[in-house]
Scaffold this motif. Structure first.
Motif, PDB file in Angstrom:
ATOM      1  N   SER A 116       0.837  -1.197   0.000  1.00  0.00           N
ATOM      2  CA  SER A 116       0.000   0.000   0.000  1.00  0.00           C
ATOM      3  C   SER A 116       0.869   1.242   0.000  1.00  0.00           C
ATOM      4  N   CYS A 117       0.385   2.263  -0.679  1.00  0.00           N
ATOM      5  CA  CYS A 117       1.031   3.575  -0.640  1.00  0.00           C
ATOM      6  C   CYS A 117       0.682   4.237   0.689  1.00  0.00           C
ATOM      7  N   ASP A 162      -2.469   6.244   0.990  1.00  0.00           N
ATOM      8  CA  ASP A 162      -3.776   5.613   0.764  1.00  0.00           C
ATOM      9  C   ASP A 162      -4.219   4.743   1.935  1.00  0.00           C
ATOM     10  N   THR A 183      11.662  -1.917  -6.186  1.00  0.00           N
ATOM     11  CA  THR A 183      11.016  -0.951  -5.281  1.00  0.00           C
ATOM     12  C   THR A 183      12.041  -0.257  -4.392  1.00  0.00           C
ATOM     13  N   ASP A 242       7.122   7.978   1.747  1.00  0.00           N
ATOM     14  CA  ASP A 242       7.367   7.457   0.400  1.00  0.00           C
ATOM     15  C   ASP A 242       7.032   8.546  -0.605  1.00  0.00           C
ATOM     16  N   GLN A 243       6.846   8.169  -1.861  1.00  0.00           N
ATOM     17  CA  GLN A 243       6.638   9.156  -2.911  1.00  0.00           C
ATOM     18  C   GLN A 243       5.368   9.971  -2.712  1.00  0.00           C
ATOM     19  N   SER A 244       4.475   9.510  -1.844  1.00  0.00           N
ATOM     20  CA  SER A 244       3.262  10.279  -1.558  1.00  0.00           C
ATOM     21  C   SER A 244       3.541  11.477  -0.659  1.00  0.00           C
TER      22      SER A 244
END
Length: 813
Positions: free
Chosen positions: A183-184, A187, A303, A222-224
C-alpha cells in the motif's frame, strides 16, 4: 479425532458436512451456541508447535475472515493430536473451516487488538477442514496429449486419516512464494492491515517498555510525501527493525493502521515481519533481518532502488560526521570502532573510540584507573592523537556494558561539549586538561533525537567505508609508547585522588558527610524509635543510604504547580520538538497587536551549506531602545532547535503561533518561555492563556519569568527534585522522600539541574558517594532532620510519610 484435508484448489467448505452451519467471526461470543457451527478464515499467522509437560501439544494460529467487510480476525488454540496434524498439514495462507470448538475470553486482546474471544479446539469433536490457496492460472498451453495411464475422470484420493505417519498426497504440495500487495502511505485506511515500504525519516533505538517487550518507534515516508509513524513491540531485540540511520529503507509486513491524535500510526500485528535496507544509491540490496526465511524478488529490489533514487532527490539520506568535522556544541552521529572501555560509576561509562580521522580541536582526556579498563590500556603516541574519549550516561551506560573492544559502532546524537570535564581532580604530579578550547564528547541519557548506540555488522557498507579510512592511516611503531616518560604516562592514565578505597577509609573512621541546618532542640533517635512515634514530629537521625530511586537522576526532575499542588514529569525533547514542528508548519498569518511591532530575525544555520532562514518576530514597543531590544521577543514559525539558537542571543523568547489570525501560545506541554538554556513551563489546569500587552513597572530594564507569565496568563511550574530514599541504621530501615529540602541537600537549584550538565554530574557524584555501586564499599553516615506527616498510599489508605529537610551534604575533607 479425525482431521480432514481438502483437495488442492477445492472451494472452502466443499467437504464440510451439510448439517454444519457457518457463523461469522465477528458475531462469535461466549453466548454463541457452538454446536453444529463452523468458523471460516484464512490463516494469517501460524505459531510454533509447543510440547506440554503432559506429553501433549499446543499450537496457536490466527484466522481472518476474507469475505467480510469487517476483516475480523480471531485466535485459534489447538490442543493435542490436532495441534500436531495442523502443524504438519496447514500452511500460512490456507483457508480453514473449524468445527467442534468452544469459545473463551482472549487474554491478549489488549496487546494484539484482535477478537475479544478465541476458539479452543480439543477433544474428539474438533475438526479442521483445510483448503490450500488457489494458485494463479497458468499461461495458455497446447492441449495435453491423452494418456491411458491417467484418464481425465480418474478418482481423487480420500481425506487423510488421523495420525498418519506421513502426509498424504493431498497435503504434499509445492511451496509457492507468496505474492504480497503493498500500500502507498498516502492511501492507508484506519483499521486495515497492510504491507508497506518506506524511507526512514526518524527512528529510536529499541528501549524497554513498561511490560516485557522492547519498543522501537520510527517514522517513514514514500513518494506520496505522507509521513507515517510506526510503533513496534517485540520481546526480542533482534526482531526489531535494524535501522542504522535516517534514509534507510524498511519493508513492513502485516502492520495495522490506527488513528492516534488525528494522525495515522502503524502497529505490528500477528505475523509481523520487517526487512531493512541501506538507503544509499549503488549499495547492494541486501536485507537486514533476523528472520531465517523471507521473500525477496526482483520486484522488491526494484522498489528499493526506486525509493533510494527518490530519497536521494529529496536529500533524506543523512551522512554521519567524522571526528575531524566535529565542532563545539554540535550534536552528530559518529561511526567508529571501540578500542577500550571503562566504567566511571553506576551511571557513566567511558568508551575510547576512533574512526581514522583526527579531531581538529584539542580533546579532554578522561582520567581512569588502569585496572578498570577493558581492552588495551596503552597506544602509540600517533594512535592516541586519533582516539576520542566518549562518556555515555544513564540507560546508554547500561547498554555499553555489553559492548566488546573491536566492535564497530554508530553513536547517535553525540554531543561535543567545549570545556567539559569528568576528571575527579588533577592527577598526581601533573595538571588535568581543563580549558574552554578542549572538547569532551558526551552521550546523554534518554532516547530523544534517536539518541543511542548501535553495533554495526562488519559486512555493512558503513563499516567497509570505515575500514578503508582506517587502513589508509600510516602504521606507526606501536613501541613508541615505551618512549613516553613517567609524566607523560600520568597525563593519560592516573589514579583519581578520590578512590573508592579512600572513601571507605574516611567513612570507617566515623567521618559524617552531611550536616543539619535546623534549630530544633531534639535528641537523635534510632529509626526503630522514629517508626514507633506518631506523625507530626521532627526527628534527628544518623543513618546510611541503602538505596534510592529513580536511579536515572534525570527522571527525578519534576514540574510542580504551587497553586493546585500537581506534580508532573518534565516533557522530553522529542515531545517538545514535535509541538514546535507542528506549530512551525502552520501557514496562517499572525497579525501584530497594537502594542507590538513585527519584524524578521535571521536564525543562523548549522553550517555554511545551510545559511539559515528568516523568522517572524514581534517586539514590544516598551523594548525598542538599544539596551533593551534583546530583552523580550515573540517568535513564530520556528522549530525547537531554531528557538534554542535564538534564545542564546535574546534574554526572553516566547514561542507563539497563529490561531484564527491572532497570536497565541503553543500547547503548554511546550515551554512558554526560553531564557538561554533554561525553559519555563506552565500549568494547563491553572493557566488562563491570553497574549496581551506586557505591563511592566515604569523604568524597568530587566524583566523576569514571573512578569512574563503574568502578562501571558500562565501559572508557571517550578522545577523540583523528587527522590525516594531507603535509609538504614543498626536498628531498622525507613523509606523517606527528598523533595522540598532537595535543593539545600545537594546545594544546587533544580532549575539549574534541568539546564546544566555539570550540575547533574555533581548530583550524580554525590549519590555515588552516599550509595556506592555494588555495595562493596562501606556507606558513609549522614546526620539528617526528618519531618513526619500523614499521607496516603497508592490505594488511598492512610500512612505515615517522612521527608528530609534542613540537611545538606558536605564532602569529607
Amino acid at each position: 479425532m479425525p482431521r480432514r484435508v481438502m483437495l488442492q484448489g477445492a472451494e472452502p467448505g466443499a467437504q464440510v458436512p451439510a448439517h454444519l452451519t457457518s457463523v461469522p467471526i465477528w458475531l462469535i461470543g461466549t453466548d454463541t451456541d457452538c454446536s453444529n457451527k463452523t468458523a471460516t478464515g484464512k490463516v494469517v499467522h501460524k505459531g510454533p508447535l509447543v510440547s506440554l509437560a503432559s506429553h501433549s501439544f499446543i499450537l496457536k494460529a490466527v484466522i481472518q475472515e476474507e469475505d467480510s467487510s469487517r476483516s475480523a480476525s480471531i485466535n485459534v488454540v489447538l490442543i493435542g493430536e490436532l495441534a500436531e496434524d495442523f502443524s504438519r498439514a496447514v500452511n500460512q495462507g490456507d483457508v480453514v473451516v473449524v468445527s467442534g470448538f468452544s469459545v473463551g475470553k482472549s487474554p491478549t486482546v489488549h496487546k494484539d487488538g484482535l477478537h475479544p474471544f478465541n476458539l479452543l479446539l480439543s477433544g474428539d469433536a474438533a475438526c479442521v477442514y483445510v483448503s490450500p490457496p488457489t494458485p494463479p492460472p497458468p499461461p495458455p498451453l497446447p492441449p495435453p496429449i491423452p494418456s491411458s495411464s491417467s484418464p481425465p475422470d480418474a478418482p481423487r484420493s480420500s481425506p487423510a486419516k488421523k495420525r498418519s505417519s506421513t502426509l498424504p498426497a493431498e497435503v504434499s504440495r509445492t511451496t509457492q512464494a507468496p505474492k504480497y500487495t503493498y500500500s502507498c502511505l498516502g492511501d492507508l485506511q484506519d483499521g486495515s492491515v497492510v504491507n508497506v515500504y518506506g524511507v526512514v525519516v526518524f527512528f529510536k533505538q529499541p528501549f524497554k517498555s513498561r511490560g516485557t517487550d522492547f519498543c522501537s518507534t520510527l517514522k517513514i515516508t514514500d513518494q506520496s510525501e505522507q509521513k507515517i509513524a510506526c510503533t513496534v513491540f517485540r520481546d526480542k531485540l533482534e526482531d526489531h527493525p535494524q535501522i542504522f540511520r535516517v534514509g534507510d529503507i524498511v519493508r513492513l509486513h502485516r502492520v495495522k493502521v490506527k488513528m492516534f491524535k488525528d494522525s495515522m500510526t502503524l502497529i505490528n500485528t500477528f505475523g509481523f515481519s520487517v526487512l531493512a535496507f541501506d538507503g544509499a544509491e549503488g549499495d547492494p540490496v541486501e536485507p537486514r533481518t533476523s528472520s531465517r526465511s523471507f521473500h525477496l524478488d526482483q520486484e522488491d529490489r526494484r522498489t528499493v532502488e526506486e525509493l533510494r533514487t527518490w530519497a536521494a532527490s529529496r536529500g533524506l539520506l543523512l551522512p554521519t560526521t567524522p571526528l575531524c568535522a566535529a565542532r563545539p556544541k554540535d550534536y552528530f552521529d559518529l561511526t567508529c570502532q571501540l578500542l577500550a572501555k571503562a566504567p566511571m560509576d553506576t551511571t557513566c561509562t567511558l568508551l575510547r573510540v576512533w574512526d581514522g580521522t583526527r579531531c581538529a580541536h584539542p580533546q579532554l582526556k578522561v582520567i581512569v584507573e588502569r585496572s578498570a579498563v577493558e581492552g588495551p590500556t596503552s597506544f602509540s603516541a600517533a594512535r592516541e592523537r586519533l582516539i576520542a574519549d566518549v562518556l555515555v550516561y544513564d540507560n546508554h551506560a547500561e547498554s555499553a556494558r555489553q559492548l566488546k573492544p573491536g566492535d564497530f559502532l554508530r553513536i547517535y546524537n553525540l554531543r561535543a561539549i567545549p570545556g567539559a570535564s569528568r576528571a575527579a581532580g588533577p592527577p598526581p604530579g601533573g595538571r588535568a586538561e581543563e580549558d574552554a578550547s578542549h572538547l569532551g564528547f558526551h552521550l546523554h541519557g534518554g532516547t530523544a533525537f534517536s539518541r543511542g548506540i548501535r553495533v554495526l555488522p562488519e559486512n555493512s557498507p558503513a563499516v567497509q567505508d570505515l575500514k578503508r579510512v582506517m587502513e589508509a592511516v600510516p602504521q606507526e611503531d606501536e613501541d613508541d609508547f615505551s618512549e613516553m616518560n613517567d609524566s607523560q604516562l600520568l597525563e593519560v592514565w592516573s589514579t583519581p585522588p578520590q578512590s573508592p578505597e579512600a572513601e571507605a577509609m574516611e567513612v570507617s573512621s566515623g567521618v559524617c558527610v552531611s550536616e543539619r541546618s535546623c534549630g530544633h532542640d531534639v535528641s537523635p533517635r534510632s529509626l526503630s524509635e522514629v517508626k514507633r512515634l506518631h506523625p507530626g514530629g521532627v526527628h534527628h537521625v544518623r543513618v546510611q543510604l541503602r538505596s534510592y530511586e529513580p536511579v536515572r537522576l534525570h527522571q527525578a526532575l519534576k514540574l510542580h504547580c504551587s497553586k493546585c499542588s500537581s506534580m508532573q514529569d518534565v516533557p522530553d525533547d522529542e515531545l517538545v520538538a514535535s509541538l514546535f514542528s507542528e506549530a512551525s508548519k502552520d501557514p496562517g498569518p499572525c497579525a501584530a497587536p497594537p502594542w507590538a511591532l513585527s519584524g524578521q530575525v535571521l536564525v543562523p544555520g548549522d553550517s555554511a551549506a545551510s545559511p539559515g532562514r528568516s523568522l517572524s518576530v514581534l517586539l514590544s514597543t516598551d523594548f525598542l531602545c538599544e539596551d533593551t531590544k534583546r530583552e523580550l521577543i515573540f517568535l513564530s514559525g520556528a522549530t525547537l532547535e531554531e528557538t534554542c539558537r535564538l534564545a542564546a542571543g535574546y534574554r526572553h523568547v516566547v514561542p507563539v503561533r497563529s490561531s484564527g489570525g491572532h497570536m497565541t501560545l503553543l500547547d503548554l506541554s511546550a515551554p512558554f518561555l526560553l531564557r538561554g538554556r533554561k525553559r519555563s513551563y506552565g500549568c494547563k489546569r491553572c493557566s488562563q492563556v491570553a497574549v496581551r500587552e506586557p505591563l511592566f513597572p515604569e523604568g524597568l530594564v530587566r524583566i523576569n519569568e514571573k512578569l512574563v507569565a503574568e502578562a501571558l496568563g500562565v501559572e508557571p511550574l517550578q522545577f523540583v527534585l523528587l527522590m525516594k530514599m531507603k535509609l538504614q541504621d543498626a536498628s531498622d530501615a525507613l523509606d523517606v522522600f527528598l523533595w522540598r529540602g532537595a535543593e539545600s541537600f545537594f546545594g544546587v537549584a533544580a532549575e539549574d539541574l534541568a539546564a546544566n550538565q555539570e550540575a547533574q554530574d555533581g548530583v550524580r557524584q554525590t549519590m555515588d558517594l552516599l550509595c556506592p555501586a555494588g555495595g562493596s564499599t562501606e556507606r558513609p553516615w549522614m546526620d539528617l532532620c526528618l519531618t513526619a506527616y500523614r499521607g496516603e498510599d497508592e490505594g488511598g489508605r492512610p500512612q505515615t510519610c517522612y521527608q528530609i529537610q534542613h540537611s545538606a551534604v558536605t564532602r569529607p575533607p
